[in-house]
Structure formats: structure tokens, C-alpha cells
Scaffold this motif. Sequence first.
Motif, PDB file in Angstrom:
ATOM      1  N   ARG A 246       0.880  -1.128   0.119  1.00  0.00           N
ATOM      2  CA  ARG A 246      -0.099  -0.052   0.031  1.00  0.00           C
ATOM      3  C   ARG A 246       0.879   1.438   0.022  1.00  0.00           C
ATOM      4  NH1 ARG A 246      -3.965   1.886   4.866  1.00  0.00           N
ATOM      5  NH2 ARG A 246      -4.480   3.955   4.042  1.00  0.00           N
ATOM      6  N   LEU A 247       0.240   2.383  -0.850  1.00  0.00           N
ATOM      7  CA  LEU A 247       1.014   3.670  -0.807  1.00  0.00           C
ATOM      8  C   LEU A 247       0.243   4.657  -0.034  1.00  0.00           C
ATOM      9  CD1 LEU A 247       2.323   3.296  -4.390  1.00  0.00           C
ATOM     10  CD2 LEU A 247       3.670   3.108  -2.055  1.00  0.00           C
ATOM     11  N   PRO A 248       0.625   5.715   0.262  1.00  0.00           N
ATOM     12  CA  PRO A 248      -0.115   6.617   1.037  1.00  0.00           C
ATOM     13  C   PRO A 248      -0.935   7.553  -0.011  1.00  0.00           C
ATOM     14  CG  PRO A 248       2.274   7.342   1.386  1.00  0.00           C
ATOM     15  CD  PRO A 248       2.252   6.105   0.540  1.00  0.00           C
ATOM     16  N   ASP A 249      -2.129   7.782   0.319  1.00  0.00           N
ATOM     17  CA  ASP A 249      -3.124   8.222  -0.543  1.00  0.00           C
ATOM     18  C   ASP A 249      -2.889   9.721  -1.539  1.00  0.00           C
ATOM     19  OD1 ASP A 249      -4.875   6.426   0.673  1.00  0.00           O
ATOM     20  OD2 ASP A 249      -5.739   7.638   2.236  1.00  0.00           O
ATOM     21  N   ASP A 250      -2.116  10.405  -0.945  1.00  0.00           N
ATOM     22  CA  ASP A 250      -1.795  11.577  -1.698  1.00  0.00           C
ATOM     23  C   ASP A 250      -0.458  11.557  -2.598  1.00  0.00           C
ATOM     24  OD1 ASP A 250       0.215  11.317   0.269  1.00  0.00           O
ATOM     25  OD2 ASP A 250       0.093  13.519   0.861  1.00  0.00           O
ATOM     26  N   VAL A 251      -0.030  10.332  -3.074  1.00  0.00           N
ATOM     27  CA  VAL A 251       1.030  10.167  -3.989  1.00  0.00           C
ATOM     28  C   VAL A 251       0.652  10.565  -5.137  1.00  0.00           C
ATOM     29  CG1 VAL A 251       2.463   8.410  -2.682  1.00  0.00           C
ATOM     30  CG2 VAL A 251       0.468   7.664  -4.343  1.00  0.00           C
ATOM     31  N   ASN A 252       1.507  11.294  -5.914  1.00  0.00           N
ATOM     32  CA  ASN A 252       1.506  11.982  -7.392  1.00  0.00           C
ATOM     33  C   ASN A 252       2.011  11.072  -8.454  1.00  0.00           C
ATOM     34  OD1 ASN A 252       0.444  13.747  -9.090  1.00  0.00           O
ATOM     35  ND2 ASN A 252       2.285  14.953  -8.791  1.00  0.00           N
ATOM     36  N   VAL A 253       1.326  10.098  -8.491  1.00  0.00           N
ATOM     37  CA  VAL A 253       2.002   8.886  -9.718  1.00  0.00           C
ATOM     38  C   VAL A 253       1.058   8.522 -10.790  1.00  0.00           C
ATOM     39  CG1 VAL A 253       3.485   8.086  -7.817  1.00  0.00           C
ATOM     40  CG2 VAL A 253       1.300   7.283  -7.866  1.00  0.00           C
ATOM     41  N   VAL A 254       1.311   7.869 -11.357  1.00  0.00           N
ATOM     42  CA  VAL A 254       0.595   7.310 -12.682  1.00  0.00           C
ATOM     43  C   VAL A 254       0.531   5.872 -12.658  1.00  0.00           C
ATOM     44  CG1 VAL A 254       0.466   9.567 -14.103  1.00  0.00           C
ATOM     45  CG2 VAL A 254       2.246   7.638 -14.584  1.00  0.00           C
ATOM     46  N   ASP A 255      -0.445   5.229 -13.303  1.00  0.00           N
ATOM     47  CA  ASP A 255      -0.516   3.803 -13.414  1.00  0.00           C
ATOM     48  C   ASP A 255       0.612   3.212 -14.270  1.00  0.00           C
ATOM     49  OD1 ASP A 255      -1.706   1.329 -12.844  1.00  0.00           O
ATOM     50  OD2 ASP A 255      -2.329   1.012 -14.762  1.00  0.00           O
ATOM     51  N   GLY A 256       1.488   2.207 -13.813  1.00  0.00           N
ATOM     52  CA  GLY A 256       2.419   1.584 -14.507  1.00  0.00           C
ATOM     53  C   GLY A 256       3.753   2.163 -14.297  1.00  0.00           C
ATOM     54  N   GLN A 257       3.947   3.402 -13.582  1.00  0.00           N
ATOM     55  CA  GLN A 257       5.047   4.318 -13.422  1.00  0.00           C
ATOM     56  C   GLN A 257       6.186   3.225 -12.475  1.00  0.00           C
ATOM     57  OE1 GLN A 257       4.539   7.825 -11.295  1.00  0.00           O
ATOM     58  NE2 GLN A 257       6.585   8.561 -11.578  1.00  0.00           N
ATOM     59  N   GLN A 258       7.478   3.323 -13.161  1.00  0.00           N
ATOM     60  CA  GLN A 258       8.533   2.631 -12.172  1.00  0.00           C
ATOM     61  C   GLN A 258       9.009   3.513 -11.271  1.00  0.00           C
ATOM     62  OE1 GLN A 258       9.441  -0.804 -13.099  1.00  0.00           O
ATOM     63  NE2 GLN A 258       7.478  -0.604 -14.192  1.00  0.00           N
ATOM     64  N   VAL A 259       9.176   3.008 -10.072  1.00  0.00           N
ATOM     65  CA  VAL A 259       9.420   3.763  -9.137  1.00  0.00           C
ATOM     66  C   VAL A 259      10.228   3.179  -7.887  1.00  0.00           C
ATOM     67  CG1 VAL A 259       7.297   5.315  -8.991  1.00  0.00           C
ATOM     68  CG2 VAL A 259       7.363   3.227  -7.394  1.00  0.00           C
ATOM     69  N   ILE A 260      11.171   3.928  -7.315  1.00  0.00           N
ATOM     70  CA  ILE A 260      11.841   3.372  -6.006  1.00  0.00           C
ATOM     71  C   ILE A 260      11.116   3.593  -4.714  1.00  0.00           C
ATOM     72  CG2 ILE A 260      13.927   3.186  -4.941  1.00  0.00           C
ATOM     73  CD1 ILE A 260      14.002   2.156  -7.628  1.00  0.00           C
ATOM     74  N   TYR A 261      10.481   2.651  -3.760  1.00  0.00           N
ATOM     75  CA  TYR A 261       9.957   2.870  -2.970  1.00  0.00           C
ATOM     76  C   TYR A 261      11.004   2.692  -1.746  1.00  0.00           C
ATOM     77  CZ  TYR A 261       6.707   1.242   1.086  1.00  0.00           C
ATOM     78  OH  TYR A 261       6.202   1.267   2.312  1.00  0.00           O
ATOM     79  N   ALA A 262      10.950   3.906  -0.858  1.00  0.00           N
ATOM     80  CA  ALA A 262      12.051   4.109   0.286  1.00  0.00           C
ATOM     81  C   ALA A 262      11.511   4.364   1.631  1.00  0.00           C
ATOM     82  CB  ALA A 262      12.956   5.047   0.025  1.00  0.00           C
ATOM     83  N   ILE A 263      11.840   3.650   2.420  1.00  0.00           N
ATOM     84  CA  ILE A 263      11.536   4.138   3.858  1.00  0.00           C
ATOM     85  C   ILE A 263      12.454   3.558   5.037  1.00  0.00           C
ATOM     86  CG2 ILE A 263      10.342   1.683   4.518  1.00  0.00           C
ATOM     87  CD1 ILE A 263       8.062   3.216   5.927  1.00  0.00           C
TER      88      ILE A 263
ATOM     89  N   GLU B 247      14.973  11.171  -8.926  1.00  0.00           N
ATOM     90  CA  GLU B 247      14.348  12.326  -8.316  1.00  0.00           C
ATOM     91  C   GLU B 247      13.045  12.257  -7.320  1.00  0.00           C
ATOM     92  OE1 GLU B 247      16.005  15.729  -8.299  1.00  0.00           O
ATOM     93  OE2 GLU B 247      17.442  14.215  -9.109  1.00  0.00           O
ATOM     94  N   ARG B 248      12.792  12.706  -6.262  1.00  0.00           N
ATOM     95  CA  ARG B 248      11.817  12.429  -5.398  1.00  0.00           C
ATOM     96  C   ARG B 248      10.595  12.966  -6.254  1.00  0.00           C
ATOM     97  NH1 ARG B 248      10.874  12.905   0.047  1.00  0.00           N
ATOM     98  NH2 ARG B 248       8.896  13.887   0.499  1.00  0.00           N
ATOM     99  N   ILE B 249       9.408  11.959  -5.875  1.00  0.00           N
ATOM    100  CA  ILE B 249       8.164  12.296  -6.297  1.00  0.00           C
ATOM    101  C   ILE B 249       7.140  13.089  -5.291  1.00  0.00           C
ATOM    102  CG2 ILE B 249       6.192  11.324  -7.165  1.00  0.00           C
ATOM    103  CD1 ILE B 249       7.800   8.791  -8.369  1.00  0.00           C
ATOM    104  N   ALA B 250       6.884  14.234  -5.873  1.00  0.00           N
ATOM    105  CA  ALA B 250       6.345  14.915  -4.357  1.00  0.00           C
ATOM    106  C   ALA B 250       4.979  14.412  -4.399  1.00  0.00           C
ATOM    107  CB  ALA B 250       6.296  16.537  -4.786  1.00  0.00           C
TER     108      ALA B 250
END
Length: 363
Positions: A264-281, A356-359
Motif C-alpha cells: 500500500r502507498l499513501p493516499d496523496d502520492v502523485n503517480v500514474v499507473d504503470g510508473q516505475q518507482v523506488i519505494y524508500a522508507i 528524483e523525489r516524487i512529490a
Amino acid sequence: MGSVVLNNVRKSYGDAHVIKNVSLTIPDGEFCVLVGPSGCGKSTLLRMIAGLEEISEGDIHINERVVTDVEPKLRDIAMVFQSYALYPQMTVRENMGFALKMAKLPKTEINQKVEEAAELLNLTPLLERLPKDLSGGQRQRVAMGRAIVRKPQVFLFDEPLSNLDAKLRTQVRGEIRELHRRLKTTSVYVTHDQIEAMTMGQMIVVLRDGRIEQAGTPLELYDSPANLFVAGFIGSPEINQLKGEIVLDGTIAQLRLRDGSLLRLPDDVNVVDGQQVIYAIRPEQVNVVSQAQEDALGAVITAIENTGSDMQLFCDTGGGAFTSVFKQRLAVKEGEKVWLQPKLSGVHLFDAATGERIASKGE
């Protein structure tokens, strides 16, 4: 006191570009730490501020005065080196007062300034000793005292704690912080140790390959890293990173990991379907639960480290390695399966291609 301003500064050795168009403003009275991996250009940048390295392009201001072509001794700065650089045949008193003697100040004034600095650094009982009779920490304090007596506009520290053992580093680190609090002199401090940077700096500048990746307060860099490099460099243990693909279901965003599992991701993430990302915590932003849950990630514990105050779990998940840090001591063992439950408020997303960070939508 004085601010330090660098405008589009470059440094090249032939075709090798070491500092690449760096612009930076260090306010009056600030303690600024330059940090980054070996070879990133931090010591070169410090030496350029000191005048020990000529700049290839750009200009440097100290207290609103252009010092680009000014000799080091006329820049009103004092530098503390990693190697102490004390004269072995001189006493502590003579080492601390040497620059003032060369400036032909009256002997009484030199003694007064040396004794004031010695009292500030708890060196008064050691004034008549030679450097060979001092510990590493005492020698470094003498080096700082030699800088203090000149009352410069800017202090420059070039990895001053590198030659000290871990316990002494912690002690002298505190002494430098206290010294800055009392003197309020603008200070620029170089280190490769991000723990030193986080605990000492009011302002941290992260460098990589001759460029500034991010500048800000320690918590700004820790909580809102501008890119994946800063996120990975700042913080210990290192931030967890998992590569995945965004899956959108209406307004709900999830991360599909390499084994097909969803996170699960936060509700306010600014992403699109199929986007390749790095999840960091960060490791301290992850809870461990004993039963499978929808918002948790299955993992197998591969190693456990107890430091007394902390417990670190090293795990293998379907998306890659993962580390968790806890203050409490959990009743778990190596080889056991657990579920990792990330705190959504601690999740960072970065573009997989650029780093780069995804705001978030609110940023």
C-alpha cells in the motif's frame, strides 16, 4: 563575523572537473557541514574558500568582500586540519600564539589572547607542555585554540576528528558544538561521516561528483530528501529501497514488487499507473507484526543485531532486502517469518529512471 557566498564556482585540473558550478550561501554565524563520499570535492571546496586552491571560474565572498584573488592570510579565516599541524618543538602556549607573534602583536596581548582561548578549551594546565606529551584529543583542542586566538570571521574545519578514536570523536564533537554556541563564528566543516554531519550541522550540504545534491537543515534532508542519493547517504542504518511498479485502482495506489506482491502507498502520492518507482522508507518507520495483514510485507529474518539500546532485524522480502530498527526487544529469531508494516507517513517515492523525489499532491 561573516557570511560565505560562492557564486558559480568551478575547479578543474586540465580536463578533470572537480567542482562543477557550485553556488552556495552560508549565513553569518551558521555552522555548515559539507558532507559526501570520498572524491566528491568537499575538501577541495573548503580549500578554495581558504584560498589554498585557486578557482577556475566564479567568485567567493566573505563578509560581502570578494576574496577570489586574495591571499589566504588576508582572508580573515582560520583553518583546523585533520593532522593538527602543531610545531613539535613548541609548547602549547607557543603553538597557540605563533600566528599572533608573526603578526608582531605585543607579548602581553598574545599571552592574554592565548590564556583566554586556553580557558575556553580547558587547556590552561597544559600550556607549558609539548605536543608529544598530549593525547590526540588534546592536540586537536590546541589546533582549535590556535585558530580561536586570531578571532577570524570564518572557521574552516577539514575532517578534524578523523585521527581520533570513536569515544574521543564523540567528546570533541561536543566540544566543537559548544565552542560554536559560545563564539557564534561562521564555521564550515568537512566530513565524510554523515553522523557527524547530522549531529553538528545547522546547515548540511550534500555533495556528489563536484555538485551540490541538496542543502538544508539536518531534518529537512532526513525527512524530505531531494533524490535517492541523499536519501541513501543520510541516515544510519541506510534507508530501505524497493523497486516496483505503480498499480492504480481508482484513487487507491499500490506498489507491485518483483514477486507480484502489493504494498500500500499513501493516499496523496502523485503517480500514474504503470510508473516505475523506488519505494524508500527508513528502518525506524517499520513495525513488525506476527500475522499476515493487507498492509504488511511478508519477510524472513536473515540476521538479528542487538546493540543494547536498539534491535536491528535484517530481512529478505519478495522485493529485496529490508532492515528494521526497534527500541523494544522482540521475541524473534533468525529464519522466522514475520510481516513488516511500514508507516505510511514515512514512505518516500523516487522516480526509478532519474532518482528524483516524487512529490505528494499536497507539496
